[in-house]
Enzyme design. Structure first.
Site, PDB file in Angstrom:
ATOM      1  N   CYS A   1       0.819  -1.218   0.000  1.00  0.00           N
ATOM      2  CA  CYS A   1       0.000   0.000   0.000  1.00  0.00           C
ATOM      3  C   CYS A   1       0.851   1.267   0.000  1.00  0.00           C
ATOM      4  O   CYS A   1       0.625   2.194  -0.789  1.00  0.00           O
ATOM      5  CB  CYS A   1      -0.966  -0.015   1.168  1.00  0.00           C
TER       6      CYS A   1
ATOM      7  N   HIS B   1      -2.658   1.072   6.929  1.00  0.00           N
ATOM      8  CA  HIS B   1      -2.977   1.103   5.502  1.00  0.00           C
ATOM      9  C   HIS B   1      -3.083   2.539   5.010  1.00  0.00           C
ATOM     10  O   HIS B   1      -3.419   3.462   5.771  1.00  0.00           O
ATOM     11  CB  HIS B   1      -4.300   0.364   5.262  1.00  0.00           C
TER      12      HIS B   1
ATOM     13  N   HIS C   1      -5.990   2.280  -4.093  1.00  0.00           N
ATOM     14  CA  HIS C   1      -5.006   1.715  -3.168  1.00  0.00           C
ATOM     15  C   HIS C   1      -4.635   0.299  -3.589  1.00  0.00           C
ATOM     16  O   HIS C   1      -5.286  -0.312  -4.434  1.00  0.00           O
ATOM     17  CB  HIS C   1      -5.566   1.713  -1.736  1.00  0.00           C
TER      18      HIS C   1
END
Length: 311
Positions: free
Chosen positions: A205, A258, A270
């Site tokens: 990520c 994240h 993402h």
């Protein structure tokens, strides 16, 4: 003064420790690296098992400071990947065979021209006509142009050729607007997630947004929790396209785990996790609606270079 070496394969894994390597990971340790063979062999569970084994990745030509050598391995710091746990750069272990250095490559300065790979991947043709597939955002010293190809210098001093259509040439990448970052990010929709991935062969990520921002001329830290700490804080109702959005454990109150990039209208792009490729979600989707903990904005005025090495 630490020795400076450069990644001499298309993408080198940076390991937590050499003893974390599994038998199935051996193709990723070779030079030339058999990266696609390695990735093809990894099912979802084997990819999940990379957590705690891999730290990050290096791209071809990326510098490292050598802190220690143990047999076939080097303990290094990656100065172009900012992380406050080591002011010299992101730490980890890399096979010595995947590193190289040449005087001409090392002494390229900030005012010299470089060629950045701006296509998803690009083929580099070496002097013996063998080819290497390079990742998006690979940067190499520019030598010249001939017959529609850019001539570049490789870490071991060879001259290579890349199609002009696959690179951008200059002393540094220009700062681009959010629209450019969003358009670039969407090119990677469907790309499988890779823990610690920093290449267009597979991103995690934070590696994904790190490279997307770099393509837009903006350097940001390597990891999600640090990206949240050093950017300008942005509340949910103030998010603008191109901002980073963060998600945390404990319903958004715990540790950040994240990051994605806000697009517009409550959506973000993402690289989610093993088994889920790069995609677009709404901030209201589960679990993101429960775990959202804030945003951050980077303008390109910040500086996150840990070293002057070929920066």
């Amino acid at each position: 003064m630490e020795e400076v070496l450069y990644c001499n394969v298309s993408a080198a894994n940076v390991w937590t420790n050499p003893d974390k390597v599994r038998d199935i990971d051996l193709p990723s340790l070779t030079a030339p690296v058999r990266l696609k063979e390695w990735l093809h062999a990894l099912d979802v569970e084997l990819r999940r098992d990379l957590v705690g084994r891999l730290e990050s990745q290096l791209l071809f030509g990326e510098p490292v400071l050598v802190l220690e050598k143990q047999g076939d391995w080097c303990k290094v710091c990656a100065p172009l990947q900012f992380d406050p746990k080591d002011e010299r750069g992101y730490p980890g272990w890399v096979p010595l065979r995947q590193l190289a250095s040449h005087e001409d490559f090392h002494h390229r300065g900030e005012q010299d021209l470089f060629a950045w790979v701006t296509s998803d991947t690009a083929l580099l043709t070496l002097e013996d006509e063998t080819q290497m597939e390079l990742s998006f955002m690979t940067r190499l010293p520019w030598i010249g142009e001939s017959d529609g190809q850019v001539l570049v210098l490789t870490p071991n001093g060879e001259t290579g050729r890349i199609p002009c259509s696959d690179v951008w040439t200059g002393a540094r990448l220009p700062v681009r607007d959010a629209g450019y970052r969003i358009h670039t990010a969407k090119r990677f929709l469907g790309l499988p997630y890779l823990w610690a991935g920093m290449s267009s062969f597979g991103f995690d990520c934070s590696g994904f947004v790190h490279r997307i921002f770099a393509a837009g001329g903006i350097t940001i830290p390597r990891d999600a929790n640090i990206q949240a700490k050093y950017g300008e804080a942005v509340k949910r109702d103030q998010l603008q396209p191109g901002d980073l959005v963060f998600f945390a454990h404990e319903e958004g109150a715990g540790a950040i785990h994240h990051v994605g990039m806000y697009i517009k209208e409550g959506r973000f792009i993402h690289s989610p996790n093993s088994g889920n490729p790069v995609r677009i979600n709404a901030l209201t989707d589960d679990p993101y609606g429960r775990e959202f903990c804030g945003g951050a904005r980077y303008t390109g005025k910040e500086s996150f270079l840990c070293s002057s090495v070929n920066s």
